[in-house]
Design a protein around this motif. Structure first.
Motif, PDB file in Angstrom:
ATOM      1  N   ALA A 187       0.802  -1.160   0.013  1.00 50.84           N
ATOM      2  CA  ALA A 187      -0.008  -0.067   0.005  1.00 50.84           C
ATOM      3  C   ALA A 187       0.906   1.075   0.147  1.00 50.84           C
ATOM      4  N   GLY A 188       0.568   2.236  -0.706  1.00 57.29           N
ATOM      5  CA  GLY A 188       1.034   3.531  -0.811  1.00 57.29           C
ATOM      6  C   GLY A 188       2.479   3.482  -1.283  1.00 57.29           C
ATOM      7  N   ILE A 189       3.137   4.762  -0.786  1.00 58.10           N
ATOM      8  CA  ILE A 189       4.674   4.705  -1.379  1.00 58.10           C
ATOM      9  C   ILE A 189       5.370   3.670  -0.705  1.00 58.10           C
ATOM     10  N   GLN A 190       6.308   3.081  -1.655  1.00 55.60           N
ATOM     11  CA  GLN A 190       7.185   2.103  -1.302  1.00 55.60           C
ATOM     12  C   GLN A 190       8.510   2.340  -1.203  1.00 55.60           C
TER      13      GLN A 190
ATOM     14  N   VAL B 105       9.878   8.677  -6.403  1.00 51.94           N
ATOM     15  CA  VAL B 105       9.273   7.977  -5.663  1.00 51.94           C
ATOM     16  C   VAL B 105       8.410   6.846  -6.389  1.00 51.94           C
ATOM     17  N   GLN B 106       8.575   5.745  -5.760  1.00 52.60           N
ATOM     18  CA  GLN B 106       8.088   4.415  -6.354  1.00 52.60           C
ATOM     19  C   GLN B 106       7.068   3.828  -5.727  1.00 52.60           C
ATOM     20  N   TRP B 107       5.782   3.256  -6.335  1.00 51.73           N
ATOM     21  CA  TRP B 107       4.920   2.569  -5.761  1.00 51.73           C
ATOM     22  C   TRP B 107       4.270   1.635  -6.472  1.00 51.73           C
TER      23      TRP B 107
ATOM     24  N   LYS C 118      12.032  -5.326  -3.842  1.00 46.70           N
ATOM     25  CA  LYS C 118      12.123  -3.968  -3.962  1.00 46.70           C
ATOM     26  C   LYS C 118      12.170  -3.551  -5.494  1.00 46.70           C
ATOM     27  N   ARG C 119      11.202  -4.260  -6.123  1.00 47.97           N
ATOM     28  CA  ARG C 119      10.834  -3.392  -7.477  1.00 47.97           C
ATOM     29  C   ARG C 119       9.371  -3.428  -7.737  1.00 47.97           C
TER      30      ARG C 119
END
Length: 282
Positions: free
Chosen positions: A170-173, A184-186, A240-241
């Protein structure tokens, strides 16, 4: 497909399945049809045309938690498409299922209704027919939920084959700093009212008070553009991708910022995740 699109620029183009084209685990992702098609059809998403069983649970889990997540992540990009899905009124109670499709209330109706709910949960436009696709009916329209729900987060993390994902992301990762640039990645979110869009909220010096409206606290609220991270495609661990990233501009060097990303559907509803990440601007 590019040749067809060029020859017929004003026609609707629909691609049936070809799910491997949208899966970044596979080399075929390089030939993604995004930007060329208007619709992708997810045939046999849950109910297939077999007469031996209603559906195969392992195959359905692979469809729902692996391929559909990655397909819908592509669909909601700026050059994306709409995802349709197709189920079949067949299975071991095929005659009952066909009668239910024609309006008879029987035990097969629950099977068909579950098919509709499963597809709508991810925001696919669903239809149910018979194995020969001869049945033209309004069953899905008559039995779908009339009101959409706020977006729910999914995950493009590849699960073990035939198994559900452990939990949504969920949300920003992630926050990535490349020199003086901040990204930013999500991950993907789902709603029956697609497309789903994403907003970044930024606050200086201290975290958000999630009991209050984020808009009144944020120094900025920015509509995000779901670009493709350089490491998204390719085999290997996806822990983490993520499918989406966008550049954050307007930060003051040395200041501390808190970032929150929330998803919105086409009905104007937003999710309420409280996941925040902090960064000192380079």
């Amino acid at each position: 497909m590019a040749n067809i699109r060029q020859a017929y620029p004003n026609r609707f183009l629909l691609a049936n399945r070809g799910l491997f084209l949208y899966n970044p685990d596979l080399s075929s992702y390089a030939y993604n049809l995004r930007g060329l098609i208007d619709f992708a059809l997810f045939e046999s998403y849950r109910l297939d045309s077999s007469s031996g069983q209603w559906f195969n649970e392992a195959f359905f889990n692979d469809n729902k938690y692996n391929y559909a997540q990655k397909l819908l992540a592509e669909a909601d990009r700026e050059d994306g498409f709409r995802v349709l899905s197709l189920g079949y009124a067949e299975g071991p109670g095929g005659d009952l299922a066909k009668k239910a499709l024609d309006g008879e209330q029987n035990e097969a109706a629950d099977i068909l209704n579950a098919d509709i709910r499963e597809a709508a949960e991810l925001g696919m436009v669903h239809y149910i027919s018979d194995a020969l696709v001869k049945s033209v009916n309004s069953y899905t329209i008559d039995h779908r939920d009339s009101e959409p729900k706020p977006p729910a987060w999914g995950s493009t993390l590849t699960p073990p084959w035939g198994k559900p994902i452990a939990e949504p992301r969920a949300g920003i990762q992630n926050i990535v700093v490349r020199g003086k640039e901040v990204y930013v990645q999500w991950d993907v979110a789902h709603s029956s009212a697609r497309p789903v869009t994403y907003t970044l909220y930024m606050k200086e010096d201290q975290n958000f008070d999630f009991s209050q409206d984020l808009k009144t606290q944020a120094v900025r609220a920015v509509a995000l553009h779901p670009g493709v991270p350089a490491d998204y495609a390719g085999p290997g661990d996806r822990t983490k991708r993520y499918p989406y990233e966008d550049k954050v501009t307007g930060l003051t060097s040395g200041k501390t910022y808190y970032f929150v990303i929330r998803a919105q559907n086409a009905a104007g509803q937003s999710d309420a995740n409280e996941n925040a990440l902090k960064i000192a601007a380079p």
